[in-house]
Design a protein around this motif. Structure first.
Motif, PDB file in Angstrom:
ATOM      1  N   ARG A   1      -5.897   0.086  -3.437  1.00 22.61           N
ATOM      2  CA  ARG A   1      -7.195  -0.573  -3.266  1.00 22.61           C
ATOM      3  C   ARG A   1      -7.053  -2.078  -3.110  1.00 22.61           C
ATOM      4  O   ARG A   1      -7.793  -2.695  -2.357  1.00 22.61           O
ATOM      5  CB  ARG A   1      -8.081  -0.254  -4.477  1.00 22.61           C
TER       6      ARG A   1
ATOM      7  N   LYS B   1       0.815  -1.217   0.000  1.00 23.08           N
ATOM      8  CA  LYS B   1       0.000   0.000   0.000  1.00 23.08           C
ATOM      9  C   LYS B   1       0.849   1.266   0.000  1.00 23.08           C
ATOM     10  O   LYS B   1       0.343   2.350  -0.309  1.00 23.08           O
ATOM     11  CB  LYS B   1      -0.949   0.011   1.192  1.00 23.08           C
TER      12      LYS B   1
ATOM     13  N   GLU C   1      -5.632   6.631  -4.017  1.00 17.12           N
ATOM     14  CA  GLU C   1      -6.726   5.694  -4.285  1.00 17.12           C
ATOM     15  C   GLU C   1      -7.487   6.044  -5.555  1.00 17.12           C
ATOM     16  O   GLU C   1      -8.165   5.182  -6.126  1.00 17.12           O
ATOM     17  CB  GLU C   1      -7.702   5.666  -3.105  1.00 17.12           C
TER      18      GLU C   1
ATOM     19  N   ASP D   1      -6.326  -2.696   0.434  1.00 15.25           N
ATOM     20  CA  ASP D   1      -7.492  -2.504   1.282  1.00 15.25           C
ATOM     21  C   ASP D   1      -8.445  -3.684   1.184  1.00 15.25           C
ATOM     22  O   ASP D   1      -9.039  -4.107   2.173  1.00 15.25           O
ATOM     23  CB  ASP D   1      -8.213  -1.208   0.879  1.00 15.25           C
TER      24      ASP D   1
ATOM     25  N   LYS E   1      -3.918   3.324  -7.975  1.00 11.02           N
ATOM     26  CA  LYS E   1      -5.073   2.807  -7.231  1.00 11.02           C
ATOM     27  C   LYS E   1      -5.076   1.281  -7.156  1.00 11.02           C
ATOM     28  O   LYS E   1      -5.609   0.703  -6.212  1.00 11.02           O
ATOM     29  CB  LYS E   1      -6.373   3.291  -7.861  1.00 11.02           C
TER      30      LYS E   1
END
Length: 378
Positions: free
Chosen positions: A372, A159, A362, A375, A368
């Motif tokens: 994402r 991330k 994001e 996540d 992204k």
């Protein structure tokens, strides 16, 4: 000519020959005899290596008897200019004594959120610091996680991949803009195109003033225009000026008229760097890193910058001797690459509060997928 033989002065372009000769002497471990003003002693009774060095010194000094020696070969003046660097260094040291503790450090060491918020208000110049204090507390609490003992390991998580790439790319790009080429060797450049020694030094002062003024301009407009716009405008300025200077050097155009044209182009180049890669090379990394990895990521940025400063400084003379005017096109090519990279891969942070910058990744078309995806796994 043998590649190991010294460059021959053909009666023209003395400054370029002097640079090549200096590079040659450094490679042969002979530059010290000039730089340290060694006294020429009789050649008898010396070892073979000492004999060669003394013979080289006698011949080199003889070749300069009826020729004006440029600033770069005058050790006394070089020492004076080096000593002058202690002035800004002293200002930095004195200024550091008045720097406040960072809010993040205050919270991590003392837990005093109120003190940290007061420092934030003073630094930001506004009573509204948003959610920054609470974000600092949250980041401080994450120090107790498994990764907290080593934030460099934490920075390697998927991330944080976008920030890690920028921590490496931005300082690298900043050094290959070619600014050190101007900063280190501007006097020789101006002498080569026709300025006298005194005019060359005055031209360096002019470019320095232009660079400083452009940085103040950047400070005033960066919040309104955004970093990406300044990167684009500055990149175009640097590219155009470098290409035009390279063309003038290749065509071997000389004289006061062309010298002033080059001076204007160099000022355009310095201004472009001054309101783009100069300040933004440090500002953007400080904004895009989340609090939990900001210290580690900033240290990576600084380390990469110093490494490539060393690489550029050590390789410049050799590149200049081999390619001469082509070095302007070499760095111009890098300006194209870095300008395109910033437009494609750096998200816009204009009007985005610092505590919200982490979220812009994001919505970026490329990054992204990293943020994402992480996540979703979480």
């Amino acid at each position: 000519m043998d590649s190991n033989s010294p460059p021959v002065f053909d009666g023209e372009n003395y400054q370029m020959w002097a640079v090549k000769m200096k590079a040659y002497m450094k490679g042969a471990d002979l530059w010290e005899v000039i730089e340290e003003d060694y006294e020429v002693t009789p050649l008898g009774g010396l070892t073979d290596l000492e004999f060669l060095k003394q013979k080289f010194l006698v011949e080199f000094e003889g070749s300069l008897t009826h020729t004006e020696v440029p600033l770069i070969l005058v050790s006394g003046q070089t020492r004076i200019s080096s000593a002058m660097a202690t002035v800004p260094a002293s200002i930095l040291i004195l200024g550091s004594l008045f720097l406040p503790e960072t809010p993040n450090s205050i919270i991590q060491r003392t837990g005093d959120v109120c003190h940290a918020e007061l420092v934030l208000r003073r630094v930001w110049g506004t009573p509204d610091v948003g959610d920054e204090p609470s974000d600092l507390v949250r980041a401080g609490s994450e120090i107790k996680t498994d990764y907290a003992d080593n934030p460099f390991v934490k920075m390697l998580q998927r991330k944080y991949r976008p920030q890690l790439v920028m921590a490496l790319a931005i300082p690298f790009f900043q050094q290959v803009t070619g600014i050190n080429m101007i900063a280190f060797y501007a006097p020789i450049l101006f002498r080569t195109i026709g300025f006298s020694e005194s005019a060359s030094l005055r031209s360096v002062v002019v470019t320095g003033i232009v660079g400083m003024a452009s940085m103040f301009v950047s400070m005033l407009v960066v919040d309104r225009l955004g970093p990406k716009t300044l990167f684009l405008v500055g990149g175009i300025q640097m590219l155009v000026s470098q290409v035009m200077v390279g063309i003038i050097m290749i065509a071997e155009l000389r004289g006061q008229g062309y010298a002033y044209v080059v001076l204007v182009l160099i000022c355009v180049y310095v201004a472009g760097f001054g309101w783009s890669w100069g300040p933004l090379g440090w500002l953007v990394p400080s904004e895009i890193f989340p609090l939990e990895i900001r210290s580690a990521a900033q240290s990576v940025t600084v380390a990469v910058s110093f490494v490539f400063t060393f690489v550029v400084a050590q390789s410049f003379l050799a590149m200049l001797c081999r390619s001469e005017a082509g070095i302007f096109f070499f760095y111009g090519g890098w300006v194209v690459v870095m300008t395109a990279a910033m437009q494609m891969f750096l998200p816009e942070t204009k009007n985005v509060p610092m505590e919200k910058v982490a979220g812009v990744w994001e919505h970026h078309w490329f990054w992204k997928r990293f943020v994402r995806a992480n996540d979703e796994k979480a």
